[in-house]
Design an enzyme around this catalytic site. Structure first.
Site, short mmCIF file in Angstrom:
data_model
loop_
_atom_site.label_atom_id
_atom_site.label_comp_id
_atom_site.label_asym_id
_atom_site.label_seq_id
_atom_site.Cartn_x
_atom_site.Cartn_y
_atom_site.Cartn_z
N LYS A 156 0.82 -1.22 0.00
CA LYS A 156 0.00 0.00 0.00
C LYS A 156 0.85 1.27 0.00
O LYS A 156 0.47 2.26 -0.63
CB LYS A 156 -0.96 -0.01 1.19
CG LYS A 156 -0.32 0.13 2.56
CD LYS A 156 -1.38 0.11 3.64
CE LYS A 156 -0.76 0.22 5.02
NZ LYS A 156 -0.08 1.49 5.27
N THR A 157 1.98 1.26 0.69
CA THR A 157 2.82 2.47 0.71
C THR A 157 3.38 2.74 -0.68
O THR A 157 3.44 3.89 -1.12
CB THR A 157 3.96 2.31 1.73
OG1 THR A 157 3.41 2.01 3.02
CG2 THR A 157 4.78 3.59 1.84
N ASP A 174 -3.79 7.48 4.70
CA ASP A 174 -3.36 6.11 4.95
C ASP A 174 -4.06 5.57 6.20
O ASP A 174 -4.48 6.35 7.06
CB ASP A 174 -1.84 6.08 5.14
CG ASP A 174 -1.27 4.67 5.06
OD1 ASP A 174 -2.00 3.74 4.67
OD2 ASP A 174 -0.07 4.51 5.37
N GLU A 175 -4.18 4.25 6.32
CA GLU A 175 -4.77 3.59 7.50
C GLU A 175 -6.14 4.19 7.83
O GLU A 175 -6.45 4.49 8.99
CB GLU A 175 -3.84 3.72 8.71
CG GLU A 175 -2.42 3.20 8.49
CD GLU A 175 -2.33 1.68 8.43
OE1 GLU A 175 -3.39 1.02 8.43
OE2 GLU A 175 -1.21 1.16 8.37
N GLN A 230 -8.03 -4.87 9.47
CA GLN A 230 -6.97 -4.45 10.40
C GLN A 230 -7.41 -3.28 11.27
O GLN A 230 -6.58 -2.55 11.80
CB GLN A 230 -5.71 -4.09 9.62
CG GLN A 230 -5.10 -5.26 8.88
CD GLN A 230 -3.77 -4.90 8.24
OE1 GLN A 230 -2.76 -4.70 8.93
NE2 GLN A 230 -3.75 -4.82 6.92
N ARG A 255 2.09 -10.21 10.47
CA ARG A 255 3.37 -9.52 10.69
C ARG A 255 4.53 -10.43 10.28
O ARG A 255 5.64 -9.96 10.05
CB ARG A 255 3.57 -9.13 12.16
CG ARG A 255 2.59 -8.14 12.77
CD ARG A 255 2.34 -6.94 11.94
NE ARG A 255 1.18 -7.12 11.09
CZ ARG A 255 0.88 -6.36 10.05
NH1 ARG A 255 1.68 -5.39 9.70
NH2 ARG A 255 -0.19 -6.60 9.33
#
Length: 891
Positions: free
Chosen positions: A36-37, A237-238, A285, A641
């Site tokens: 995503k980044t 973001d997020e 998430q 993770r």
């Protein structure tokens, strides 16, 4: 500046589509590890190169300073130094910039202080003392949590005050709280007084940074118009972690509700009408509901922004398919989510490794020994390993085991650097210099270091300030009017002169915060007091103050226009995750952190610990389906993770409130497909002797009986050792399991390392002088590989080991009976202590609960003596009840 083909040439089709999309509203549903980044930064570069936007027209918002720094670095690589002029920051940092520039429109002067948690708690304590509030019953932390809820939902103090305590006026003296025992009155009054005193001190807390910015944009049309004209492209973001206040902030900045109609994209391209909004996030998430995050923001994006486009990113570039299959299987149990299934081209990878320990100490010892083995045998760097847990309290046993094993580690989320007393004192001086109206910090440093200005002197100054509606420092400036004793007056004048001189020095050297820090440490006496001390801990405190000066110097070097106020902002807005080393930087240490802190990070090796009902998922979620869904999302975050190796561990007994509590395996373990986990030890010793957890237990038919070897290479009760360290002393029996066995060949698992420490009240795990790793012991299940030296017989640590012929894990499968039919009862299922059995229930049955009243059964989970029923209690919500202990009656 890179060409168009360079920006999308190495992207997958979904990523490329997201980068190039032209339209007012775009939701990028980015699964864990889906790049995503990369997509977000490429989209920004695409907007600049292909849409003809200016860098100043873009606002990119992240949730941590670390993420913002990474995004800015990537953008610099894509578009050059111009990226440094863009607004790429956290929500809070962006709001600080807006408020510094335009806050005076709502009564906030540019030099305002930003209070951290400690400052806020101190302010609430001062208010509580003035209003005679019982702060043991209503703790500052609980009051602040309620105030934070109000702010996250944009509920103003006036609204609360009008509803619950209309007769109270902020700043009022002698108000009597609790006349009718109304706790809402208390919260409303404290909220109003808290905001009043923040305003008097020209200060804000973290929540205010968002709330006051929304207030500014809503109340000052000219300011709102300026930022709506400035920011034509907003990227967040997020997005799943935004709360209601942040959601409104984004809409206000974009001008979505300003009544302007969006223009055709071919003409406007973000230049007319509302700004174009791109949000990136993953509803799976969303794990910050306790901070006010509202998952509906991302779930309802398409309703909130008509004609919005959603693009899902499902290809994972981080983890193996085995890890992703486990994550997919767990999260699939959450209802009402957008379908998404992560996949990878990286291959199946190694199986997940599972371990069931007898207690938390044994769980930690096994983790430490496994990390040591990975380091020696597989060359795994310590910095590639992370140990994650649900709650900070779980770190103690893990830290002890790592210390005993001599393994380096760093604990994330402990006492932060800026919260250490001596650092906080120094920063309080700096805050008071920048903002003399800051009563909280001014009162903190009045007698730090000790200068004879105690509670009496403070009360004299406070009385003057209250009488004259002035600040605390105004009281200090008018020392001659206080009527203070000669000695006190002399010391107050010295403090006044000190602060005046420091303030003058700061104004003259504003661009050199490191020099101001040095001046404060020297002239205040903070450094001298610690240097004179004989306390060895004060030497480390001196080092911390030296580090503060180094941080200020580093800030100067990295910031184009450094200032003392700017430096204080950077210290105020640091998060736990910002303590972590940057990606690719080798810290040389194992990382310990909570699962909430781990969000957004990745490690080659991850140990997911404490997988027990009541630990993870947390006990609070046991009777609340929405909280359980959030716990499952947290499990999904933890699993994803891991890049190459994932370990899942649990303990059969864990200390809770000073008592040894027996723990049931987490339902999340049950939701991971059996074939994905290689159990090194499926059951704790206690569970095996009872026949196991779950559906009816396990008897001789499945396991073929058990003997000393079944305890897997550790002699429970051999020479000098008892297995009763937890199960004996904690349960009051003092018994030793297997006390007759003394085979030295079964005494260890590792190579020659001695752990002679005690895990229990009076016995040693492994015995005095016994080695974890004498001849031929094996880590266990499905593998005959020995990690000890060759020699005598190879016993295994765990069931299902070589030669045992045992297989299968302990499971508690979910039963979904058809309407009107009763679930089959397991042979080993027992009747609950209240006389009820799972076989007595079917979906649709009515029950009464002592607390929640009348309810309807909506789901059944047959787990024998640990069976669970899910009941809908109407206005009290849906609750999950353990049948054996629930105070219920079937109607």
């Amino acid at each position: 500046m890179r060409a168009a083909d360079d920006l999308i040439g190495d992207l997958n089709p979904q990523q490329a589509e997201a980068v190039q999309y032209r339209g007012q509203a775009l939701l990028i549903g980015a699964g864990a590890g889906s790049g995503k980044t990369r997509v977000l930064t490429r989209r920004i570069a695409w907007i600049l190169t292909q849409f003809g936007a200016w860098p100043s027209q873009i606002l990119a918002i992240t949730f941590t300073n670390k993420a913002a720094a990474e995004m800015r670095e990537r953008l610099t690589g894509l578009i050059g130094p111009v990226a440094q002029r863009m607004w790429v920051s956290t929500f809070h940092s962006a709001c600080v910039r807006i408020l510094r520039r335009d806050g005076e429109q709502i009564g906030l002067k540019s030099g305002f202080s930003i209070y951290d948690t400690a400052d806020c708690e101190r302010l609430v304590k001062l208010i509580g003392a003035d209003l005679n509030i019982d702060l043991k019953r209503y703790t500052p932390r609980s009051i602040l949590a309620r105030i934070s809820d109000y702010k996250n939902n944009l509920q103003g103090w006036r609204e609360q005050l009008n509803t619950y305590a209309a007769d109270y006026k902020p700043g009022q003296k002698g108000y009597q709280l609790g006349r009718f025992g109304n706790v809402e009155e208390l919260y409303a009054v404290v909220y109003a007084e808290y905001q009043h005193r923040l305003a008097m001190a020209n200060a804000v807390d973290f929540d205010d940074l968002i709330v006051r910015t929304v207030e500014l944009l809503r109340g000052c049309p000219m300011v709102a118009e300026y930022y709506r004209h400035k920011f034509r492209y907003i990227l967040v973001d997020e997005y799943q972690d935004t709360n209601h206040a942040q959601y409104v902030l984004v809409r206000e900045l974009a001008g979505v509700d300003a009544g302007e109609r969006p223009q055709p994209d071919a003409v406007a391209a973000g230049r007319q009408g509302p700004a174009w909004i791109t949000v990136v996030g993953d509803s799976d998430q969303s794990i910050y509901a306790f901070r006010g995050a509202d998952i509906r923001n991302i779930q309802d994006f398409e309703q909130d922004f008509p004609n919005a486009k959603t693009i899902m990113l499902e290809q994972n570039y981080r983890s193996t398919q085995t890890i992703l299959d486990a994550a997919n299987a767990v999260i699939a149990h959450n209802e009402g989510r957008k379908p998404k299934k992560l996949w990878t081209a990286l291959g199946k990878g190694e199986p997940i490794v599972g371990y069931a320990a007898d207690n938390a100490q044994q769980e930690a010892a096994w983790i430490a020994s496994e990390i040591a083995r990975l380091h020696v045998e597989a060359g795994v760097a310590y910095s590639d390993v992370a140990i994650m847990y649900r709650a900070n309290a779980q770190s103690r046993s893990l830290e002890e085991a790592l210390i005993k094993a001599g393994l380096p580690y760093q604990l994330i989320g402990g006492t932060r650097f800026y919260e250490r007393r001596e650092v906080k004192d120094a920063i309080a001086y700096l805050q008071a210099i920048v903002n003399p109206a800051d009563d909280v910090n001014m009162r903190r440093i009045l007698n730090v270091p000790k200068r004879g200005l105690g509670a009496r002197a403070e009360s004299l100054v406070t009385m003057y300030a209250d009488t004259h509606a002035a600040t605390f420092f105004d009281g200090v400036l008018h020392v001659d009017e206080l009527g203070a004793p000669t000695r006190t007056a002399t010391q107050l004048r010295a403090f006044r002169d000190l602060m005046t001189a420091l303030r003058e020095f700061a104004v003259a050297h504003d661009g050199k915060p490191s020099e101001i820090v040095a001046e404060v440490l020297s002239k205040s006496g903070l450094l001298e007091e610690l240097q004179r001390s004989d306390d060895p801990q004060d030497a480390s405190r001196v080092e911390n103050l030296s580090q503060l000066q180094s941080v200020a110097a580093e800030y100067e070097q990295k910031t184009p226009d450094p200032s003392l106020a700017g430096f204080l902002e950077t210290t105020a807005l640091v998060a736990d995750s910002d303590q972590l080393p940057m990606q690719g930087e080798d810290s040389g240490s194992i990382t310990l952190m909570t699962l909430h802190t781990a969000k957004g990070l990745e490690y080659p090796v991850v140990f997911l610990t404490g997988l027990e009902q009541g630990t993870f998922p947390h006990s609070r979620s046991m009777e609340d389906t929405s909280e359980l869904a959030e716990e499952r999302r947290l499990a999904y975050v933890g699993i994803t993770r891991a890049q190459r190796r994932l370990y899942v561990t649990r303990a059969a007994v864990r200390a809770q409130w000073g008592q040894a509590a027996e723990m049931m395996p987490s339902q999340f373990l049950d939701e991971i497909p059996d074939e994905l986990i290689d159990w090194k030890r499926r059951e704790a010793g206690m569970e095996r002797m009872r026949g196991g957890w779950g559906n009816g237990g396990f008897g001789d038919d499945e396991f073929g009986g058990w003997d000393d070897d079944d305890f897997g290479g550790v002699s429970y009760g051999g020479a000098g050792s008892t297995f009763g360290s937890t199960y004996g002393s904690a349960r009051g029996t003092g018994s030793s399991y297997g006390s007759g066995s003394s085979s030295a060949a079964r005494s260890g698992y590792g190579s020659g390392r001695s752990y002679g420490s005690s895990y229990g009240s009076r016995s040693t795990y492994g015995g005095s002088g016994r080695s974890y790793g004498s001849s031929g012991s094996s880590y266990g299940s499905r593998s005959s590989k020995s990690y000890g030296s060759s020699g005598s017989r190879s016993s295994s640590y765990g069931s299902g080991s070589s030669g045992s012929g045992r297989s299968g894990k302990v499971t508690t499968r979910r039963i979904a009976p058809s309407s009107g039919s009763k679930p089959k009862q397991n042979p080993g299922a027992s009747t609950a202590g209240n006389g009820l059995s799972i076989a007595d229930f079917q979906i649709g049955d009515k029950i009464t609960h002592d607390k929640f009243g009348l309810g309807t059964v909506v789901d059944l989970q047959d787990k024998g003596p640990k069976s669970v029923i899910t009941v809908d209690f109407g206005s009290d919500g849906v609750k999950r009840l353990m049948l054996a202990v629930a105070p219920i009656e079937k109607l």
